[in-house]
Design a protein around this motif. Structure first.
Motif, PDB file in Angstrom:
ATOM      1  N   UNK A 181       0.842  -1.200   0.000  1.00 33.73           N
ATOM      2  CA  UNK A 181       0.000   0.000   0.000  1.00 33.73           C
ATOM      3  C   UNK A 181       0.873   1.245   0.000  1.00 33.73           C
ATOM      4  N   UNK A 182       0.355   2.296  -0.579  1.00 31.43           N
ATOM      5  CA  UNK A 182       1.107   3.539  -0.585  1.00 31.43           C
ATOM      6  C   UNK A 182       1.111   4.190   0.795  1.00 31.43           C
ATOM      7  N   UNK A 183       0.037   3.961   1.544  1.00 26.29           N
ATOM      8  CA  UNK A 183       0.036   4.476   2.918  1.00 26.29           C
ATOM      9  C   UNK A 183      -0.577   3.452   3.856  1.00 26.29           C
ATOM     10  N   UNK A 184      -0.544   3.734   5.138  1.00 25.00           N
ATOM     11  CA  UNK A 184      -1.076   2.812   6.131  1.00 25.00           C
ATOM     12  C   UNK A 184      -2.600   2.895   6.197  1.00 25.00           C
ATOM     13  N   UNK A 185      -3.260   1.779   5.842  1.00 26.09           N
ATOM     14  CA  UNK A 185      -4.721   1.771   5.860  1.00 26.09           C
ATOM     15  C   UNK A 185      -5.289   0.971   7.023  1.00 26.09           C
ATOM     16  N   UNK A 186      -4.472   0.196   7.697  1.00 24.60           N
ATOM     17  CA  UNK A 186      -4.968  -0.629   8.808  1.00 24.60           C
ATOM     18  C   UNK A 186      -5.022  -2.106   8.453  1.00 24.60           C
ATOM     19  N   UNK A 187      -5.055  -2.911   9.515  1.00 28.99           N
ATOM     20  CA  UNK A 187      -4.966  -4.358   9.340  1.00 28.99           C
ATOM     21  C   UNK A 187      -6.144  -4.929   8.534  1.00 28.99           C
ATOM     22  N   UNK A 188      -7.351  -4.372   8.767  1.00 33.63           N
ATOM     23  CA  UNK A 188      -8.515  -4.883   8.031  1.00 33.63           C
ATOM     24  C   UNK A 188      -8.347  -4.701   6.528  1.00 33.63           C
ATOM     25  N   UNK A 189      -7.871  -3.525   6.145  1.00 30.35           N
ATOM     26  CA  UNK A 189      -7.676  -3.243   4.725  1.00 30.35           C
ATOM     27  C   UNK A 189      -6.656  -4.206   4.137  1.00 30.35           C
ATOM     28  N   UNK A 190      -5.571  -4.430   4.887  1.00 36.84           N
ATOM     29  CA  UNK A 190      -4.525  -5.319   4.397  1.00 36.84           C
ATOM     30  C   UNK A 190      -5.070  -6.739   4.217  1.00 36.84           C
ATOM     31  N   UNK A 191      -5.838  -7.197   5.194  1.00 36.27           N
ATOM     32  CA  UNK A 191      -6.405  -8.548   5.092  1.00 36.27           C
ATOM     33  C   UNK A 191      -7.346  -8.639   3.898  1.00 36.27           C
ATOM     34  N   UNK A 192      -8.166  -7.599   3.755  1.00 41.27           N
ATOM     35  CA  UNK A 192      -9.158  -7.608   2.697  1.00 41.27           C
ATOM     36  C   UNK A 192      -8.501  -7.730   1.317  1.00 41.27           C
ATOM     37  N   UNK A 193      -7.462  -6.949   1.098  1.00 41.71           N
ATOM     38  CA  UNK A 193      -6.780  -7.009  -0.199  1.00 41.71           C
ATOM     39  C   UNK A 193      -6.043  -8.341  -0.356  1.00 41.71           C
ATOM     40  N   UNK A 194      -5.489  -8.838   0.736  1.00 42.78           N
ATOM     41  CA  UNK A 194      -4.855 -10.157   0.699  1.00 42.78           C
ATOM     42  C   UNK A 194      -5.863 -11.221   0.294  1.00 42.78           C
ATOM     43  N   UNK A 195      -7.059 -11.159   0.872  1.00 43.86           N
ATOM     44  CA  UNK A 195      -8.114 -12.128   0.560  1.00 43.86           C
ATOM     45  C   UNK A 195      -8.496 -12.062  -0.921  1.00 43.86           C
ATOM     46  N   UNK A 196      -8.625 -10.824  -1.413  1.00 43.73           N
ATOM     47  CA  UNK A 196      -9.037 -10.674  -2.812  1.00 43.73           C
ATOM     48  C   UNK A 196      -8.045 -11.324  -3.764  1.00 43.73           C
ATOM     49  N   UNK A 197      -6.792 -11.372  -3.345  1.00 40.96           N
ATOM     50  CA  UNK A 197      -5.766 -11.880  -4.251  1.00 40.96           C
ATOM     51  C   UNK A 197      -5.372 -13.323  -4.003  1.00 40.96           C
ATOM     52  N   UNK A 198      -5.872 -13.903  -2.917  1.00 42.98           N
ATOM     53  CA  UNK A 198      -5.506 -15.278  -2.592  1.00 42.98           C
ATOM     54  C   UNK A 198      -6.260 -16.235  -3.501  1.00 42.98           C
ATOM     55  N   UNK A 199      -5.579 -17.263  -4.002  1.00 34.83           N
ATOM     56  CA  UNK A 199      -6.266 -18.206  -4.884  1.00 34.83           C
ATOM     57  C   UNK A 199      -6.412 -19.592  -4.261  1.00 34.83           C
ATOM     58  N   UNK A 200      -5.833 -19.794  -3.086  1.00 30.69           N
ATOM     59  CA  UNK A 200      -5.841 -21.116  -2.466  1.00 30.69           C
ATOM     60  C   UNK A 200      -7.236 -21.605  -2.104  1.00 30.69           C
ATOM     61  N   UNK A 201      -7.349 -22.915  -2.003  1.00 29.96           N
ATOM     62  CA  UNK A 201      -8.605 -23.531  -1.561  1.00 29.96           C
ATOM     63  C   UNK A 201      -8.817 -23.207  -0.085  1.00 29.96           C
ATOM     64  N   UNK A 202      -7.693 -23.093   0.622  1.00 28.56           N
ATOM     65  CA  UNK A 202      -7.714 -22.736   2.039  1.00 28.56           C
ATOM     66  C   UNK A 202      -6.882 -21.476   2.212  1.00 28.56           C
ATOM     67  N   UNK A 203      -7.379 -20.547   3.019  1.00 25.48           N
ATOM     68  CA  UNK A 203      -6.623 -19.322   3.250  1.00 25.48           C
ATOM     69  C   UNK A 203      -6.281 -19.222   4.736  1.00 25.48           C
ATOM     70  N   UNK A 204      -5.000 -19.088   5.003  1.00 36.08           N
ATOM     71  CA  UNK A 204      -4.544 -18.976   6.394  1.00 36.08           C
ATOM     72  C   UNK A 204      -4.046 -17.552   6.596  1.00 36.08           C
ATOM     73  N   UNK A 205      -4.416 -16.923   7.706  1.00 32.67           N
ATOM     74  CA  UNK A 205      -3.853 -15.605   8.000  1.00 32.67           C
ATOM     75  C   UNK A 205      -2.965 -15.711   9.223  1.00 32.67           C
TER      76      UNK A 205
END
Ligand code: UDP
Ligand code: MG
Length: 332
Positions: A90-114
Motif C-alpha cells: 500500500x502507498x500508505x497505512x490503511x490498517x490491518x482490516x484493509x490489508x487482510x481484505x486485499x490479501x483475501x481478494x488476491x488469494x487463490x488457495x482452496x484454504x486461506x490462512x492468516x
C-alpha cells in the motif's frame, strides 16, 4: 522422417502451453504487516519449513500496509529468491482490516490462512489448523491460550473477548487472534470493511459458517513494537456495536430499539403512576418529588428509542434486496 515432424508447429505448442491449467494452489497464507522489517526474513523461512513438510502447494501473500521502514525492500528480496512469496504494498497505512481484505481478494488457495508478521504466531501450527478445518469446519480460530504479551494488553483483551462472546453468543476465547484458517468461500462471502478484522469469526458464524477454535502457541514479540495502543480497547468495543448493528439487527432494528425503548418507557410510567397515586391519596405533592423528573425523562427517552427503531425499520424496507449468503444454487 518428414520435414514437418522436425519442425514442430510453434504456434500449436504455444497454444498447448497456454491451455494447460495453471498448477492449483492449495493453501494461501496471507500476512498483513506494518513496519516489521526484522521479522520478515525469519518468518518466511519458518513458513517454508512448516509448509514444505505438508507436501502441498502454497503461496504466501504479504500485504505491506504502507510500511515506512525497509519492509518493502525485504519483501522484494524474498520474492526474488522464491516466487511463491508474493507481495502487495500500500502507498500508505490503511490498517490491518484493509490489508487482510486485499490479501483475501488476491488469494487463490482452496484454504486461506492468516497470520501476523511479527513472529508471534507460529507457522508450525498451520498443519493442525488445516487438519481441524478439514474435519468439517469453515473457519478455525487460533486461541492464544498462553499469551506472551504485557498485562496492559492481556487484561483489556480478556474483557473484550468476554463481552464479545456474551453479546454475540459465540463461544470463542480469542476473537482477535491473527492466526486463522478459512475455507475459500468464507472470505469470499464476508467483507472486511472498517476495522472489522476483530470480528471475522462473528461475521462468519452469522453468515452460517461453522467456526471452531483450537489452542495455539504464541511467542513474545521479538522485534519492533505493537501497532495498536490503548485505543485498541475503545475501538474494539465501538466496533462491537457496529458489528451488532450492521449484521444482527440491520434487518430488524426495532427489535433492538423497541425492547430498550419499551423497558425505559414502562419504567417511567410505573414511577410516575406511583407518585400520582401517592399524591391522590394526599401524601406528598408531586412537585416535591425529584423522582417525578426521572420518570418523565424515562418516558421521553423510551418513546425516542421506539421511534428510532421505527425509522430504522423504514430504512431497511427501502434498501434493495439484501446480500444473503447462498450455499448452493441449482437453477435450470
Ligand atoms: N498491522 C498492519 N497494519 C496496521 C497495524 C498492524 O498490517 O496498521 C499488522 C502488524 O504488522 C502485525 C499484525 O498486523 O503483523 C498484528 O499487529 P501487532 O502485532 O502490532 O498487534 P498485537 O499482536 O499487538 O495485537
Ligand atoms: Mg503482535
Amino acid at each position: 522422417m518428414s520435414d514437418n515432424y522436425q519442425k514442430p508447429n510453434e504456434e500449436q505448442s504455444q497454444r498447448q502451453f497456454r491451455d494447460r491449467p495453471p498448477k492449483k494452489i492449495d493453501i494461501s497464507v496471507v500476512i498483513p504487516l506494518y513496519n516489521e522489517e526484522q521479522s520478515l526474513m525469519p518468518l518466511s523461512l519458518s513458513i517454508r519449513d512448516a509448509l514444505d513438510r505438508m507436501n502441498t502447494t502454497y503461496e504466501v501473500i504479504f500485504v505491506d500496509d504502507g510500511s515506512t521502514d525497509n519492509s518493502l525492500k525485504i519483501l522484494r528480496e524474498i520474492h526474488r529468491k522464491n516466487r511463491r512469496y508474493k507481495y502487495i504494498s500500500f502507498r500508505r497505512n490503511y490498517g490491518k482490516s484493509a490489508a487482510l481484505s486485499v490479501g483475501f481478494q488476491n488469494a487463490v488457495g482452496r484454504i486461506v490462512v492468516t497470520m501476523d508478521a511479527d513472529l508471534q504466531d507460529d507457522p508450525n501450527e498451520i498443519p493442525r489448523m488445516i487438519e481441524k478445518l478439514e474435519s468439517g469446519y469453515d473457519l478455525v480460530n487460533g486461541w492464544k491460550r498462553k499469551r506472551h504479551d504485557p498485562i496492559s494488553k492481556t487484561i483489556p483483551s480478556k474483557l473484550f473477548n468476554y463481552t464479545t462472546s456474551l453479546m454475540t453468543g459465540i463461544k470463542l476465547r480469542d476473537f482477535n487472534s491473527g492466526l486463522k484458517a478459512y475455507r475459500r468461500e468464507v472470505i469470499q462471502d464476508i467483507k472486511v470493511v472498517g476495522e472489522m478484522h476483530r470480528f471475522l469469526p462473528v461475521l462468519a458464524h452469522w453468515a452460517g459458517y461453522k467456526v471452531a477454535e483450537i489452542p495455539v502457541t504464541h511467542h513474545p514479540r521479538k522485534y519492533g513494537k505493537t501497532k495498536f495502543g490503548i485505543n485498541r480497547f475503545w475501538h474494539g468495543f465501538l466496533d462491537l456495536l457496529t458489528v451488532l448493528f450492521t449484521t444482527r439487527y440491520s434487518k430488524r432494528p426495532l427489535h433492538f430499539f423497541g425492547v430498550l425503548g419499551m423497558t425505559t418507557f414502562l419504567a417511567g410510567i410505573a414511577i410516575d403512576l406511583e407518585l400520582t397515586i401517592e399524591w391522590l391519596m394526599g401524601k406528598t405533592a408531586i412537585s416535591n418529588r425529584p423522582l417525578f423528573t426521572v420518570g418523565i425523562l424515562l418516558i421521553i427517552v423510551g418513546v425516542q428509542f421506539v421511534s428510532i427503531g421505527l425509522i430504522g425499520e423504514m430504512i431497511t424496507r427501502t434498501r434493495a434486496a439484501e446480500d444473503y449468503v447462498i450455499k448452493e444454487k441449482v437453477f435450470n
